[in-house]
Design a protein around this motif. Structure first.
Motif, PDB file in Angstrom:
ATOM      1  N   LEU A 165       0.931  -1.226   0.256  1.00  0.00           N
ATOM      2  CA  LEU A 165       0.005  -0.023   0.252  1.00  0.00           C
ATOM      3  C   LEU A 165       0.851   1.167  -0.061  1.00  0.00           C
ATOM      4  N   TYR A 166       0.670   2.289  -0.775  1.00  0.00           N
ATOM      5  CA  TYR A 166       1.400   3.506  -1.099  1.00  0.00           C
ATOM      6  C   TYR A 166       0.417   4.531  -0.836  1.00  0.00           C
ATOM      7  N   ALA A 167       0.831   5.650  -0.121  1.00  0.00           N
ATOM      8  CA  ALA A 167       0.235   6.704   0.259  1.00  0.00           C
ATOM      9  C   ALA A 167       0.913   7.934   0.293  1.00  0.00           C
ATOM     10  N   THR A 168       0.320   8.922  -0.443  1.00  0.00           N
ATOM     11  CA  THR A 168       1.079  10.338  -0.489  1.00  0.00           C
ATOM     12  C   THR A 168       0.757  11.156   0.530  1.00  0.00           C
ATOM     13  N   ALA A 169       1.789  11.928   1.550  1.00  0.00           N
ATOM     14  CA  ALA A 169       1.797  12.644   2.508  1.00  0.00           C
ATOM     15  C   ALA A 169       2.339  13.861   2.299  1.00  0.00           C
ATOM     16  N   GLY A 170       1.394  14.896   2.394  1.00  0.00           N
ATOM     17  CA  GLY A 170       1.975  16.363   2.239  1.00  0.00           C
ATOM     18  C   GLY A 170       2.952  16.515   3.484  1.00  0.00           C
ATOM     19  N   ASP A 171       3.506  18.028   3.177  1.00  0.00           N
ATOM     20  CA  ASP A 171       4.243  18.401   4.379  1.00  0.00           C
ATOM     21  C   ASP A 171       3.497  19.084   5.522  1.00  0.00           C
ATOM     22  N   ALA A 172       2.267  19.171   5.344  1.00  0.00           N
ATOM     23  CA  ALA A 172       1.263  19.708   6.261  1.00  0.00           C
ATOM     24  C   ALA A 172       1.811  21.264   6.696  1.00  0.00           C
ATOM     25  N   GLY A 173       2.106  21.954   5.490  1.00  0.00           N
ATOM     26  CA  GLY A 173       2.334  23.185   5.876  1.00  0.00           C
ATOM     27  C   GLY A 173       3.835  23.585   6.418  1.00  0.00           C
ATOM     28  N   ASP A 174       4.499  22.684   6.603  1.00  0.00           N
ATOM     29  CA  ASP A 174       5.618  22.610   7.440  1.00  0.00           C
ATOM     30  C   ASP A 174       6.724  22.182   6.645  1.00  0.00           C
ATOM     31  N   SER A 175       7.259  22.903   5.913  1.00  0.00           N
ATOM     32  CA  SER A 175       8.418  22.371   4.705  1.00  0.00           C
ATOM     33  C   SER A 175       9.631  21.702   5.129  1.00  0.00           C
ATOM     34  N   ALA A 176       9.718  21.980   6.548  1.00  0.00           N
ATOM     35  CA  ALA A 176      10.911  20.996   7.126  1.00  0.00           C
ATOM     36  C   ALA A 176      10.643  19.698   7.265  1.00  0.00           C
ATOM     37  N   ASN A 177       9.291  19.324   7.253  1.00  0.00           N
ATOM     38  CA  ASN A 177       9.032  17.824   7.209  1.00  0.00           C
ATOM     39  C   ASN A 177       9.354  17.091   6.045  1.00  0.00           C
ATOM     40  N   ALA A 178       9.439  17.701   4.972  1.00  0.00           N
ATOM     41  CA  ALA A 178       9.834  16.960   3.735  1.00  0.00           C
ATOM     42  C   ALA A 178      11.276  16.476   3.450  1.00  0.00           C
ATOM     43  N   GLN A 179      12.346  17.197   4.037  1.00  0.00           N
ATOM     44  CA  GLN A 179      13.618  16.454   4.392  1.00  0.00           C
ATOM     45  C   GLN A 179      14.238  15.840   5.383  1.00  0.00           C
ATOM     46  N   ASP A 180      12.836  15.799   6.476  1.00  0.00           N
ATOM     47  CA  ASP A 180      13.208  15.157   7.588  1.00  0.00           C
ATOM     48  C   ASP A 180      12.714  13.615   7.614  1.00  0.00           C
ATOM     49  N   LEU A 181      13.784  12.888   7.634  1.00  0.00           N
ATOM     50  CA  LEU A 181      13.351  11.322   7.513  1.00  0.00           C
ATOM     51  C   LEU A 181      12.801  10.759   8.605  1.00  0.00           C
ATOM     52  N   GLY A 182      12.774  11.511   9.466  1.00  0.00           N
ATOM     53  CA  GLY A 182      12.007  10.962  10.943  1.00  0.00           C
ATOM     54  C   GLY A 182      10.687  11.321  10.803  1.00  0.00           C
ATOM     55  N   SER A 183      10.126  12.255   9.838  1.00  0.00           N
ATOM     56  CA  SER A 183       8.999  12.792   9.822  1.00  0.00           C
ATOM     57  C   SER A 183       8.022  11.945   8.429  1.00  0.00           C
ATOM     58  N   LEU A 184       6.802  11.536   8.881  1.00  0.00           N
ATOM     59  CA  LEU A 184       5.842  11.022   7.892  1.00  0.00           C
ATOM     60  C   LEU A 184       5.562  12.174   6.793  1.00  0.00           C
ATOM     61  N   GLY A 185       5.686  13.254   6.976  1.00  0.00           N
ATOM     62  CA  GLY A 185       5.218  14.358   5.909  1.00  0.00           C
ATOM     63  C   GLY A 185       6.064  14.668   4.969  1.00  0.00           C
ATOM     64  N   GLY A 186       5.433  15.133   3.719  1.00  0.00           N
ATOM     65  CA  GLY A 186       6.422  15.408   2.731  1.00  0.00           C
ATOM     66  C   GLY A 186       6.999  14.164   2.097  1.00  0.00           C
ATOM     67  N   LYS A 187       6.002  13.013   2.006  1.00  0.00           N
ATOM     68  CA  LYS A 187       6.864  11.737   1.671  1.00  0.00           C
ATOM     69  C   LYS A 187       5.846  10.840   0.686  1.00  0.00           C
ATOM     70  N   ILE A 188       6.311  10.037  -0.021  1.00  0.00           N
ATOM     71  CA  ILE A 188       5.464   8.736  -0.315  1.00  0.00           C
ATOM     72  C   ILE A 188       5.901   7.831   0.387  1.00  0.00           C
ATOM     73  N   LEU A 189       4.809   7.050   1.204  1.00  0.00           N
ATOM     74  CA  LEU A 189       4.884   6.015   2.190  1.00  0.00           C
ATOM     75  C   LEU A 189       4.668   4.627   1.616  1.00  0.00           C
ATOM     76  N   ARG A 190       5.281   3.652   1.943  1.00  0.00           N
ATOM     77  CA  ARG A 190       4.911   2.387   1.579  1.00  0.00           C
ATOM     78  C   ARG A 190       4.957   1.400   2.673  1.00  0.00           C
ATOM     79  N   MET A 191       3.734   0.506   2.690  1.00  0.00           N
ATOM     80  CA  MET A 191       3.440  -0.123   3.992  1.00  0.00           C
ATOM     81  C   MET A 191       2.717  -1.726   3.408  1.00  0.00           C
ATOM     82  N   THR A 192       2.677  -2.508   4.355  1.00  0.00           N
ATOM     83  CA  THR A 192       1.948  -3.602   3.961  1.00  0.00           C
ATOM     84  C   THR A 192       0.469  -3.349   4.149  1.00  0.00           C
ATOM     85  N   SER A 193      -0.551  -4.400   3.890  1.00  0.00           N
ATOM     86  CA  SER A 193      -1.938  -3.786   3.968  1.00  0.00           C
ATOM     87  C   SER A 193      -2.289  -3.742   5.391  1.00  0.00           C
ATOM     88  N   VAL A 194      -1.507  -4.154   6.533  1.00  0.00           N
ATOM     89  CA  VAL A 194      -1.825  -3.827   7.787  1.00  0.00           C
ATOM     90  C   VAL A 194      -1.030  -2.728   8.371  1.00  0.00           C
TER      91      VAL A 194
END
Length: 379
Positions: free
Chosen positions: A189-218
């Motif tokens: 499962l893939y999900a698009t996640a915006g930076d939620a108005g905080d641009s620093a999220n996008a380069q922060d690998l510890g944040s889920l914001g500003g990313k494309i996420l990949r996960m199992t079905s659960v």
């Protein structure tokens, strides 16, 4: 519970709507006047014998259903049924053969907030007994999250069971929530996640914001994810659409800020530059977009791929962008014809379905009168 909608110019059999093109010739596209980013070599050269004949809209779109209120995601199911999410009402509608919509479910805990609310839908077929699962991405009180609900009933009477949490903790705000979800050809499962108005999220690998996420079905982390986390790619501002071509390559559309909107070819672990660069920067380690457009011509949301031809629904640009990545051809269609376009999917029998989003406080139609359209596509 039923709500009636307009049916225009279509005949239906079961849950499948069949369209005959209104015209034998395609409407002429309005040529792009933008200067696209230089395509990457892998994006413009298809593998030998792998590229099907590109397609384009043929004839004029017709209305399948009307009366929608800020629709966000169109989900076509394997049985021919269709579900549509509404952002602010948190309703998931089932399209009926006569063009009306019935309320299949209202997703609990949705807290609409600006661009947030009930957003993307996805479907997972059953592995044993049952009818499979419908997944929903939505804004809750303090975050964006993904849940899944068992699909119940049969065509014409579909429902959704109690939700199970798949993922929480995706940053949320009044804008830049991402929200598109889809299962890839790898079963993840893939999900698009915006930076939620905080641009620093996008380069922060510890944040889920500003990313494309990949996960199992659960919601678990796949063993082959690039960082050992849910992060698949990063440096995104507000990715909105995702789709895969026939060779399994992942594409994503993305809102820019003031200058460039983007179409990206996604690589595992790739850094797409935001906020250090908007559009093509031409410098490592950032990956340039395959195509880019001025923000007033695009604001691309939903993305569909038919015969390896990419179709991007434009909100602010009020048009449908068509991209043939094998040749670099870029056209725009239906410019200012139907207003803001939110989502686009492959329809039945060689068609394309798209939904308008004009009742989002920005268009002229009366509230509750967004529409689902269908148009034939062909070579």
């Amino acid at each position: 519970m039923h709500r009636r909608r307009m049916w225009s110019g279509l005949a239906a059999a079961g849950m499948v709507v069949v369209l005959c093109a209104c015209s034998a010739s395609a409407p002429q596209p309005i040529a792009s006047t933008t200067t696209p980013a230089q395509p990457t070599p892998e994006a413009t050269v298809a593998p030998p014998d792998a590229a099907p004949t590109p397609v384009h809209p043929v004839g004029e779109p017709v209305v399948i259903a009307s009366g929608l209120d800020v629709p966000w995601s169109i989900l076509r199911l394997p049985n021919g049924s269709t579900l549509i999410s509404e952002r602010d009402t948190a309703l998931i509608h089932e399209l009926l053969p006569d063009g009306s919509l019935r309320d299949a479910a209202q997703v609990a805990d949705v807290q609409p907030n600006g661009e947030g609310g009930l957003l993307g839908l996805a479907y997972l077929p059953p592995t044993d007994a049952g009818s499979g699962w419908v997944y929903a991405y939505f804004t809750a009180a303090s975050d964006n999250r993904i849940v899944r609900m068992p699909l119940t009933g049969t065509a014409g009477g579909l429902g959704l069971g109690e939700p199970e949490t798949v993922l929480t903790g995706i940053p949320a705000a009044g804008n830049h929530n991402g929200g598109r979800i889809a299962f890839g050809p790898d079963g993840q499962l893939y999900a698009t996640a915006g930076d939620a108005g905080d641009s620093a999220n996008a380069q922060d690998l510890g944040s889920l914001g500003g990313k494309i996420l990949r996960m199992t079905s659960v919601g678990d982390i796949p063993a082959d994810n690039p960082f050992g986390t849910l992060v698949y790619s990063y440096g995104h501002r507000n990715p909105q659409g995702i789709a895969w071509d026939s060779t399994g390559r992942l594409w994503a559309s993305e809102f820019g800020q003031n200058t460039w909107d983007e179409l990206n070819l996604i690589s595992a672990g790739g850094n797409y530059g935001w906020p250090e660069v908007e559009g093509a920067g031409g410098s490592a380690p950032f990956i340039d977009p395959v195509q880019q457009w001025p923000t007033d011509e695009a604001s691309p949301s939903g993305l569909a791929i038919v015969a390896d031809t990419l179709f991007l629904a434009g909100l602010r640009g009020e048009r449908m962008w068509r991209v043939d990545p094998s040749t670099g051809t870029v056209d725009n269609w239906f410019v200012h014809s139907f207003g803001r376009l939110r989502d686009v999917v492959s329809g039945p029998d060689g068609t394309l379905w798209f939904v308008s989003n004009n009742t989002d406080g920005r268009g002229t139609p009366a509230p509750g009168d967004d529409r689902l359209y269908q148009v034939q596509v062909g070579p």
